[in-house]
Scaffold this active site. Structure first.
Site, short mmCIF file in Angstrom:
data_model
loop_
_atom_site.label_atom_id
_atom_site.label_comp_id
_atom_site.label_asym_id
_atom_site.label_seq_id
_atom_site.Cartn_x
_atom_site.Cartn_y
_atom_site.Cartn_z
N LYS B 80 10.37 16.92 4.95
CA LYS B 80 10.86 16.09 5.16
C LYS B 80 11.48 16.33 3.77
O LYS B 80 10.40 16.70 2.86
CB LYS B 80 11.02 14.82 5.34
CG LYS B 80 11.95 13.75 5.72
CD LYS B 80 13.04 13.73 6.52
CE LYS B 80 14.30 12.77 6.69
NZ LYS B 80 14.39 12.86 7.85
N GLY B 180 25.88 -0.51 18.83
CA GLY B 180 26.97 0.28 17.65
C GLY B 180 27.03 2.08 18.04
O GLY B 180 26.75 3.28 19.13
N VAL B 181 28.51 1.77 18.11
CA VAL B 181 29.48 3.18 18.08
C VAL B 181 30.33 3.52 17.04
O VAL B 181 31.33 3.85 16.70
CB VAL B 181 30.43 2.38 18.84
CG1 VAL B 181 30.41 1.88 20.42
CG2 VAL B 181 31.24 0.73 18.87
N GLY B 185 26.90 6.77 19.32
CA GLY B 185 27.12 5.79 20.23
C GLY B 185 28.77 6.02 21.35
O GLY B 185 28.46 5.45 22.21
#
Lengths: 358, 358
Positions: B80, B180-181, B185
């Site tokens: 990372k 959460g969309v 989502g």
């Protein structure tokens, strides 16, 4: 302080922490700058008290290498590495080879070599995992004992100082005090005797003194460094530990020239000014002791002692140039050296802006 | 905590600090382990308050990637990177390309990708200096929007949980709450509707909710996450910010399965035990949301969506295997997942000990 300002306003280009749990390796590789080319500098194996102490050391050392390599005329930036541990108990084939894999992981941006706690035989082991290793043994294509050109370079710097002060580069008839006759000091004595200088030496190691006296019966011996520094000599050559030039020693110096192989001769920033005010000509340590890194750098393209010696001979010109620009700019030679190094890094580094097909 | 123990007894294999003063780049690349192959993980561009905060984040994130990549079945270790700065003001071509040179300097030991504050277009710029970049735009050979397979993978994990709890992997007739969309989502809702599930959603962004309602008029909407968590649902799918499962939410949960796309769903270590004690089946977040990294990893050999999708489909088997070994070992699934990841790193990593001509 070796003339390089210890304040660090500029960040190092890359600092790499490397860990291999099983072999016990914990190393930090620091690359100060690659403006002139891949970083080059030794690996110190030392039982630091903390990671912070190790980091501080490798940051300072890699920065100093940038300046040294720049004034040695090398196409190398400053790099250095430290392995945290006691070399007498922690060094192993697995640890050295794990270290080699991390040096290799940098793809040639850092070339390593010997330093305190590591030897040519260790570099042979590191080289089994890594292409970017110098200072190997001659049997493995290495440049061998780098004190040969270190001493030769110090002698060239001393000739430049004599030329600047006396108008002649010969040291014939000059009285030269050599503090420390280990690997570098004893070879410096050889050069001085060959040039008809009078030589005074001291060393904490009696066998080292005896070795020199056997080889050169005319050499005088004094009991310690304090006696040597205060004695009636023309040139003082610190070739032992760092910090030889401190607030106690400087006022007692009779020598008008200081030029030796030791690292970090100035005990603290400001000593270079004291010397200049007393009319003492100080040849910056990292300039005149760069023969060693010149020797190992030559190994990268396949070692050739004559080519390496020719480059180390240029320390004469570089040192003279530093003394002259110090006079012109009204600054001590240590400051003039730093400026010249920074100028070379900037002027040569920017040339990559001219695109070439590789 | 995402199930990975935050205590760090093992040092990271390599941590690289990179600086380019002129472009303002200051980045830290962390490679937790290369036992399974080169590190793979995104670059986070974030205005950390201190270098220490940035270092702590990149160490945790790279370790989490090691576990995620291991259970995703990838030949990649954990890596990372963080770039310290405000992406809205500090991001520039020069900075991204300077960063690319440092990623390149690691010779492929670290592959980068998008993360918070970096986008596929940024990866295209990084790739102009660097061969080890994934998550580029499709026009540049990239895998495109990785939320496609992230959502697909979460759906596979949810099917595995249903299979484990109900004896059938179908979600037909189950009531699923999606918190959460956003990009992930809303795609998860598509899969759920296609499988005849009843879907309840919430989102702080009204437009996101509207988008889903237009597409699937049967979807129910509740005002907020707290309402959703406490509502009468079979499955709870956190797909928004981290920390959805905390000491307040867990006692109110009616759902018997938790499986969502968010990172770091467990607010602190110990939540996984609370869930297990309440009979809630928690599908470890980093296992079920690994479709994204599977998608970008596939880009390295030339992206093929069908191959990537086939690998993401294996999240079903992996999740089932985790539930089973959790039962067998009498530990929460999050602990079982960590153990499986560690076992794969150890068992596959050691195979390089069998020498092969390269």
């Amino acid at each position: 302080g070796d003339g390089v300002n210890p304040v660090q306003p500029v960040r190092h280009e890359q600092v790499v922490f490397c860990s291999d749990e099983r072999s016990g390796l914990y190393a930090i590789i620091a690359i100060y700058s690659t403006a002139l080319g891949p970083g080059l500098g030794g690996t110190r194996f030392y039982p630091y008290e903390s990671e912070q102490a190790a980091l501080a050391d490798v940051l300072n050392l890699s920065r100093a290498m940038a300046y040294k390599n720049a004034l040695a005329g090398l196409d190398h930036g400053g790099g250095k590495a430290v392995i945290i541990g006691d070399p007498s108990t922690d060094k192993s084939e697995a640890l050295l080879r794990a270290y080699g894999r991390f040096v290799q992981s940098l793809g040639g941006r850092y070339y390593t070599a010997c330093d305190v706690g590591t030897y040519s035989e260790d570099m042979d082991v590191v080289a089994r995992e890594c292409s970017y290793v110098t200072g190997r043994t001659p049997a493995h294509g290495g440049a061998g004992d780098s004190s040969i050109l270190t001493a030769f370079g110090v002698f060239q710097g001393m000739r430049a100082a004599a030329d600047h002060m006396y108008g002649t580069s010969s040291l014939s008839g000059r009285r030269v005090g050599v503090e420390g006759v280990g690997k570098v000091g004893r070879r410096l004595v050889d050069h001085l005797i060959a040039d008809d200088a009078e030589v005074v030496v001291c060393d904490v190691d009696e066998r080292a003194v005896e070795w020199v006296r056997q080889r050169h019966p005319a050499v005088e011996v004094v009991p310690d460094a304090a006696t040597l520094a205060a004695s009636d000599i023309d040139v003082y050559a610190p070739c032992a530990l760092g910090g030889a030039l401190d607030d106690e020693t400087v006022p007692r110096l009779k020598a008008k020239i200081i030029c030796g192989g030791a690292n970090n001769q100035l005990a603290h920033p400001g000593v270079e000014k004291q010397l200049a005010e007393r009319g003492v000509l100080y040849a910056p340590d990292y300039v005149v002791n760069s023969g060693g890194v010149i020797q190992v750098a030559d190994e990268i393209g396949g070692f050739d002692m004559e080519r390496a010696r020719a480059r180390a001979a240029m320390i004469f010109d570089t040192t003279r140039r530093i003394f002259r620009s110090a006079e012109e700019e009204g600054v001590p030679p240590a400051v003039a050296a730093d400026r010249l190094a920074e100028r070379r890094m900037s002027e040569i580094g920017r040339l990559r802006g001219i695109w070439l097909r590789r």
